[in-house]
Scaffold this motif. Structure first.
Motif, PDB file in Angstrom:
ATOM      1  N   ALA A   1      45.796  31.367  37.607  1.00  0.00           N
ATOM      2  CA  ALA A   1      46.084  32.413  38.596  1.00  0.00           C
ATOM      3  C   ALA A   1      44.986  32.475  39.653  1.00  0.00           C
ATOM      4  O   ALA A   1      45.265  32.602  40.855  1.00  0.00           O
ATOM      5  N   ILE A   2      43.728  32.395  39.216  1.00  0.00           N
ATOM      6  CA  ILE A   2      42.603  32.423  40.161  1.00  0.00           C
ATOM      7  C   ILE A   2      42.682  31.234  41.109  1.00  0.00           C
ATOM      8  O   ILE A   2      42.551  31.371  42.328  1.00  0.00           O
ATOM      9  N   GLN A   3      42.894  30.050  40.538  1.00  0.00           N
ATOM     10  CA  GLN A   3      42.943  28.830  41.350  1.00  0.00           C
ATOM     11  C   GLN A   3      44.110  28.859  42.338  1.00  0.00           C
ATOM     12  O   GLN A   3      43.977  28.438  43.487  1.00  0.00           O
ATOM     13  N   LEU A   4      45.256  29.374  41.891  1.00  0.00           N
ATOM     14  CA  LEU A   4      46.417  29.421  42.764  1.00  0.00           C
ATOM     15  C   LEU A   4      46.188  30.380  43.933  1.00  0.00           C
ATOM     16  O   LEU A   4      46.504  30.065  45.084  1.00  0.00           O
ATOM     17  N   LEU A   5      45.608  31.549  43.649  1.00  0.00           N
ATOM     18  CA  LEU A   5      45.324  32.517  44.710  1.00  0.00           C
ATOM     19  C   LEU A   5      44.324  31.943  45.706  1.00  0.00           C
ATOM     20  O   LEU A   5      44.483  32.094  46.925  1.00  0.00           O
ATOM     21  N   ARG A   6      43.307  31.285  45.198  1.00  0.00           N
ATOM     22  CA  ARG A   6      42.326  30.677  46.093  1.00  0.00           C
ATOM     23  C   ARG A   6      42.961  29.588  46.938  1.00  0.00           C
ATOM     24  O   ARG A   6      42.622  29.420  48.117  1.00  0.00           O
ATOM     25  N   GLY A   7      43.895  28.853  46.350  1.00  0.00           N
ATOM     26  CA  GLY A   7      44.601  27.825  47.101  1.00  0.00           C
ATOM     27  C   GLY A   7      45.422  28.404  48.236  1.00  0.00           C
ATOM     28  O   GLY A   7      45.697  27.718  49.228  1.00  0.00           O
TER      29      GLY A   7
END
Length: 370
Positions: free
Chosen positions: A184-190
């Motif tokens: 979730a963190i990585q997707l939001l940052r993406g």
């Protein structure tokens, strides 16, 4: 008085509440009466929108399900109804900054994702230039819905992670995995969003292993970037709110329970089951409190960061952040390798030594930056 929805104190001071059946058709409710809208605009206060009530989760630290009951726990307004309120506020009052006060912006499953996408499409098709934020669970962060919401104006997300330790996530009944939190963190940052987090470093049943897992998770996810964020994350312990399953579970062990009386009707103190963890938490809380007292008190609310006027001040804050992370790791290693839990006087001595060390290092960093 047996009036549904009314809460009051009786003559003995006891709270009496007669629950009212939940309204399952929120679209039938009128929009909020915003008589203070001009004052809010003048003060720069964000305009809150409530798009749903309740939550479909079963987290043991949350009081929502206890409050609303077991009937239809998450209830959402339609995307069209929400859009109409936003559109009216935007066109009549030129409001462009919104925040959803929902406990969980997304409804459950596929229908919840489709509702969010429909709202995004309505905003886009009507060319509204707005920005907004919301709170959600990590398992609801999906690439397509988030990307459409970002195009519609989503700028900030509060993510309920709670832990980087799988055993803690199971005990808290998050029904989610550590890998899902990372994703979730990585997707939001993406998608260009740096989320803020709900995170519990210490809970009643924490072990040194769970604390270590939490710490390694925060490091891997590169979350501890500023001392204000780092200090809060490293010492934060679970709060037991009345009405939650965890509150009820811990009442018999509360240090301030006795004769049926708690220290507060809202929350209760507790002693961690693992004595080493309790001692480590006490030390870290003292250290982080000292660090927080050294941080500038002026913040930029838009970015949630300290307002640093000089480059030297930024260098000092970077130094403080590094000091905090290093101290936490060294102290955790000390507790992991020691055989016994330290006595109270040792805990006090360790806390004072570390806080004095922070002050000294900060003084040196400040001098070096000029």
């Amino acid at each position: 008085m047996n009036i549904p929805g009314l809460a009051f104190r009786d003559r003995e001071g006891k709270v009496v509440f007669h629950p009212r059946p939940p309204n399952n058709d929120l679209d039938q409710l009128p929009f909020p009466d915003r008589q203070d809208i001009t004052l809010c605009q003048k003060k720069g206060i964000v305009t809150y929108i409530q798009g749903s009530r309740g939550c479909y989760g079963q987290c043991t630290f949350c009081y929502l399900n206890s409050f609303y009951g077991e009937i239809n726990q998450w209830r959402g307004r339609s995307a069209k109804n929400i859009f109409e309120e936003i559109f009216a506020l935007n066109t009549r009052h030129a409001i462009t900054n919104f925040y959803f006060s929902d406990a969980n912006f997304f409804g459950p499953g596929k229908a919840g994702q489709e509702r969010a996408v429909t709202l995004a499409e309505l905003i886009l098709s009507n060319d509204l230039e707005i920005c907004f934020g919301f709170e959600c669970r990590a398992n609801d962060v999906e690439e397509y819905s988030i990307s459409r919401l970002v195009m519609a104006g989503l700028t900030n997300v509060f993510l309920g992670l709670e832990s980087g330790d799988q055993a803690s996530l199971r005990r808290l009944k998050k029904h989610i995995t550590v890998d899902e939190n990372k994703r979730a963190i990585q997707l939001l940052r993406g998608c260009g969003i740096e989320p803020t987090f709900g995170f519990i470093m210490f809970e009643p049943y924490s072990t040194l292993e769970s604390v270590r897992n939490n710490f390694e998770f925060l490091k891997e996810m590169n979350v501890m970037t500023t001392p204000a964020v780092t200090a809060h994350l490293l010492h934060h312990r679970q709060t037991l709110f009345q009405g939650t399953p965890d509150y009820q579970m811990m009442i018999p062990d509360s240090p301030c329970s006795g004769h049926g009386v708690l220290c507060s009707t809202y929350e209760t103190r507790y002693t961690m089951k693992d004595q080493k963890v309790a001692a480590f938490s006490a030390v870290i809380t003292r250290v982080c409190s000292e660090a927080l007292s050294l941080i500038p008190t002026t913040f930029d609310c838009a970015t949630n960061t300290p307002q640093v006027e000089k480059k030297s001040s930024a260098l000092v804050l970077d130094s403080l952040n590094s000091i905090l992370i290093t101290m936490f790791e060294k102290t955790l290693l000390h507790f992991e390798t020691s055989k016994n839990s330290p006595r109270q006087e040792i805990i006090q001595e360790m806390s004072e030594r570390l806080t004095n060390e922070i002050k000294t290092l900060m003084k040196v960093s400040s001098l070096a930056s000029h």
